[in-house]
Design an enzyme around this catalytic site. Sequence first.
Site, PDB file in Angstrom:
ATOM      1  N   THR A  30     -13.515   6.699   7.338  1.00  0.00           N
ATOM      2  CA  THR A  30     -14.229   6.410   6.183  1.00  0.00           C
ATOM      3  C   THR A  30     -14.556   4.889   6.131  1.00  0.00           C
ATOM      4  O   THR A  30     -14.435   4.252   7.123  1.00  0.00           O
ATOM      5  CB  THR A  30     -13.639   6.907   4.833  1.00  0.00           C
ATOM      6  OG1 THR A  30     -12.256   6.182   4.709  1.00  0.00           O
ATOM      7  CG2 THR A  30     -13.039   8.308   4.785  1.00  0.00           C
ATOM      8  N   VAL A  84      -8.337   9.177   8.138  1.00  0.00           N
ATOM      9  CA  VAL A  84      -9.626   9.652   8.032  1.00  0.00           C
ATOM     10  C   VAL A  84     -10.528   8.460   8.367  1.00  0.00           C
ATOM     11  O   VAL A  84     -10.368   7.488   7.480  1.00  0.00           O
ATOM     12  CB  VAL A  84      -9.752  10.008   6.508  1.00  0.00           C
ATOM     13  CG1 VAL A  84     -11.028  10.904   6.229  1.00  0.00           C
ATOM     14  CG2 VAL A  84      -8.292  10.903   6.032  1.00  0.00           C
ATOM     15  N   TYR A 106       0.684  -1.329  -0.095  1.00  0.00           N
ATOM     16  CA  TYR A 106      -0.091  -0.010  -0.128  1.00  0.00           C
ATOM     17  C   TYR A 106       0.733   1.230   0.016  1.00  0.00           C
ATOM     18  O   TYR A 106       0.498   2.056  -0.784  1.00  0.00           O
ATOM     19  CB  TYR A 106      -1.112  -0.132   1.226  1.00  0.00           C
ATOM     20  CG  TYR A 106      -1.907   1.333   1.397  1.00  0.00           C
ATOM     21  CD1 TYR A 106      -2.849   1.550   0.224  1.00  0.00           C
ATOM     22  CD2 TYR A 106      -1.669   2.359   2.131  1.00  0.00           C
ATOM     23  CE1 TYR A 106      -3.502   2.640   0.419  1.00  0.00           C
ATOM     24  CE2 TYR A 106      -2.393   3.329   2.290  1.00  0.00           C
ATOM     25  CZ  TYR A 106      -3.466   3.622   1.221  1.00  0.00           C
ATOM     26  OH  TYR A 106      -4.139   4.705   1.540  1.00  0.00           O
TER      27      TYR A 106
HETATM   28  P1  NDP Z   1     -13.439   4.831   1.056  1.00  0.00           P
HETATM   29  O1  NDP Z   1     -13.499   3.361   1.203  1.00  0.00           O
HETATM   30  O2  NDP Z   1     -14.678   5.222   1.905  1.00  0.00           O
HETATM   31  O3  NDP Z   1     -13.908   5.201  -0.527  1.00  0.00           O
HETATM   32  C1  NDP Z   1     -13.051   4.726  -1.346  1.00  0.00           C
HETATM   33  C2  NDP Z   1     -13.607   5.177  -2.916  1.00  0.00           C
HETATM   34  O4  NDP Z   1     -12.912   4.319  -3.798  1.00  0.00           O
HETATM   35  C3  NDP Z   1     -15.156   4.489  -3.004  1.00  0.00           C
HETATM   36  O5  NDP Z   1     -15.941   5.331  -3.533  1.00  0.00           O
HETATM   37  C4  NDP Z   1     -14.879   3.379  -3.896  1.00  0.00           C
HETATM   38  O6  NDP Z   1     -16.034   3.269  -4.796  1.00  0.00           O
HETATM   39  C5  NDP Z   1     -13.634   3.951  -4.733  1.00  0.00           C
HETATM   40  N1  NDP Z   1     -13.172   2.713  -5.450  1.00  0.00           N
HETATM   41  C6  NDP Z   1     -12.306   1.651  -4.836  1.00  0.00           C
HETATM   42  N2  NDP Z   1     -11.779   0.875  -5.750  1.00  0.00           N
HETATM   43  C7  NDP Z   1     -12.360   1.451  -6.940  1.00  0.00           C
HETATM   44  C8  NDP Z   1     -12.336   0.883  -8.227  1.00  0.00           C
HETATM   45  N3  NDP Z   1     -11.484  -0.208  -8.497  1.00  0.00           N
HETATM   46  N4  NDP Z   1     -12.964   1.631  -9.421  1.00  0.00           N
HETATM   47  C9  NDP Z   1     -13.611   2.596  -9.087  1.00  0.00           C
HETATM   48  N5  NDP Z   1     -13.721   3.197  -7.780  1.00  0.00           N
HETATM   49  C10 NDP Z   1     -13.145   2.380  -6.859  1.00  0.00           C
HETATM   50  O7  NDP Z   1     -12.240   5.355   1.533  1.00  0.00           O
HETATM   51  P2  NDP Z   1     -11.440   6.596   1.547  1.00  0.00           P
HETATM   52  O8  NDP Z   1     -12.435   7.748   1.177  1.00  0.00           O
HETATM   53  O9  NDP Z   1     -10.745   6.744   2.675  1.00  0.00           O
HETATM   54  O10 NDP Z   1     -10.355   6.657   0.419  1.00  0.00           O
HETATM   55  C11 NDP Z   1     -10.249   7.598  -0.694  1.00  0.00           C
HETATM   56  C12 NDP Z   1      -8.955   7.724  -1.049  1.00  0.00           C
HETATM   57  O11 NDP Z   1      -8.113   8.261  -0.092  1.00  0.00           O
HETATM   58  C13 NDP Z   1      -8.104   6.415  -1.140  1.00  0.00           C
HETATM   59  O12 NDP Z   1      -7.373   6.541  -2.371  1.00  0.00           O
HETATM   60  C14 NDP Z   1      -7.423   5.979  -0.226  1.00  0.00           C
HETATM   61  O13 NDP Z   1      -6.185   5.294  -0.126  1.00  0.00           O
HETATM   62  C15 NDP Z   1      -6.907   7.485   0.502  1.00  0.00           C
HETATM   63  N6  NDP Z   1      -6.537   7.610   1.775  1.00  0.00           N
HETATM   64  C16 NDP Z   1      -7.413   7.444   2.652  1.00  0.00           C
HETATM   65  C17 NDP Z   1      -7.223   7.488   4.072  1.00  0.00           C
HETATM   66  C18 NDP Z   1      -7.801   7.027   5.262  1.00  0.00           C
HETATM   67  O14 NDP Z   1      -7.015   7.062   6.310  1.00  0.00           O
HETATM   68  N7  NDP Z   1      -9.372   6.848   4.928  1.00  0.00           N
HETATM   69  C19 NDP Z   1      -5.778   8.238   4.464  1.00  0.00           C
HETATM   70  C20 NDP Z   1      -5.293   8.604   3.143  1.00  0.00           C
HETATM   71  C21 NDP Z   1      -5.360   8.358   2.023  1.00  0.00           C
HETATM   72  P3  NDP Z   1     -16.613   1.953  -5.171  1.00  0.00           P
HETATM   73  O15 NDP Z   1     -16.541   0.625  -3.847  1.00  0.00           O
HETATM   74  O16 NDP Z   1     -18.139   2.088  -5.287  1.00  0.00           O
HETATM   75  O17 NDP Z   1     -15.878   1.485  -6.347  1.00  0.00           O
HETATM   76  C1  8X3 Z   2      -4.305   5.647   4.720  1.00  0.00           C
HETATM   77  C2  8X3 Z   2      -3.690   6.047   5.850  1.00  0.00           C
HETATM   78  O1  8X3 Z   2      -1.821   5.362   7.665  1.00  0.00           O
HETATM   79  O2  8X3 Z   2      -3.453   3.611   7.031  1.00  0.00           O
HETATM   80  O3  8X3 Z   2      -3.698   5.981   3.609  1.00  0.00           O
HETATM   81  O4  8X3 Z   2      -1.923   4.466   5.528  1.00  0.00           O
HETATM   82  S1  8X3 Z   2      -2.717   4.769   6.386  1.00  0.00           S
END
Ligand code: NDP
Ligand code: 8X3
Length: 254
Positions: free
Chosen positions: A188, A186, A153
């Site tokens: 989510t 975050v 990741y």
């Molecule tokens: P969620 O799981 O809540 O949201 C992820 C979103 O990505 C969903 O809408 C999902 O939609 C979509 N998604 C995943 N795989 C696919 C795919 N193959 N095709 C199309 N859409 C896809 O997580 P977050 O909102 O937290 O994540 C959003 C971004 O933020 C990610 O890139 C994550 O790595 C990043 N991030 C998150 C952090 C955290 O702590 N939450 C911290 C740092 C970065 P669906 O399943 O409907 O396709």
């Molecule tokens: C999501 C945050 O710390 O799990 O990107 O990698 S962490």
Amino acid sequence: MRKTVLITGATSGIGEAAALKFAESSDRLIITGRRKERLDELASHLKSNYGTEVLALCFDVRDRTEVEKHLGTLPGEWREIDILINNAGLAAGLSHIDEGDTDDWDRMVDTNIKGLLYVTRVIAPMMVSRGTGHIFNIASIAGKEVYENGAVYCASKHAVDALSRGMRIDLLKHGIKVTNIAPGMVETEFSLVRFRGDNDRAAAVYTGLEPLRGEDIAEVMHYCASLPDHVCINDLVIMPKAQASATNTFRKNK
Ligand code: NDP
Ligand code: 8X3
């Protein structure tokens, strides 16, 4: 001025919060994700509560043909995308490199790196032809640091970090801004996805501290997008107050 904003992964978390935030400023939205029901629900919520013009496109960013089919054939004005938020992404599993599940590795690499590239390859030329645009890449603190059990990741998010820097150079002469967003925790559906629906394990990630919410990241992106045209925030690390690094957190009652 009203903008056209394309958000990948708008069915939950940061992407959904971004859709709601940009809708507040009457922007037109293209929202994407794989879960059609969620996408349609969000589209009708945006239309009825904000009067937003919305195009909801259901596809998997890992499928290059689908990406090209949906985004390469956008109708009329919808091609005039001002802001692209490359948000769709995930972590799958948490394990040492010698024990990792190679299907999980494929999902992360194919979504976080290749999916982002496929979308960008279709949208960037539209921005180039208009001589304007702003791309947000949702990377992570995992794109700045590495932690035990998270090698793949972290590698995928380091790739996003590198792509943000490379894109900024390549798109410089076309007047296109690139903002790399690197959040810490975050709350989510991220952890629920990482732990394959294990609610207890996912909840434990956020126990005893106040994590960021999708809305916090959306607020920051909206601010970056509202700055004067000559100003670009290149890179932002955004953490909850209770988190100092990928692995250093302060939890109450522990
Ligand atoms: P969620 O799981 O809540 O949201 C992820 C979103 O990505 C969903 O809408 C999902 O939609 C979509 N998604 C995943 N795989 C696919 C795919 N193959 N095709 C199309 N859409 C896809 O997580 P977050 O909102 O937290 O994540 C959003 C971004 O933020 C990610 O890139 C994550 O790595 C990043 N991030 C998150 C952090 C955290 O702590 N939450 C911290 C740092 C970065 P669906 O399943 O409907 O396709
Ligand atoms: C999501 C945050 O710390 O799990 O990107 O990698 S962490």
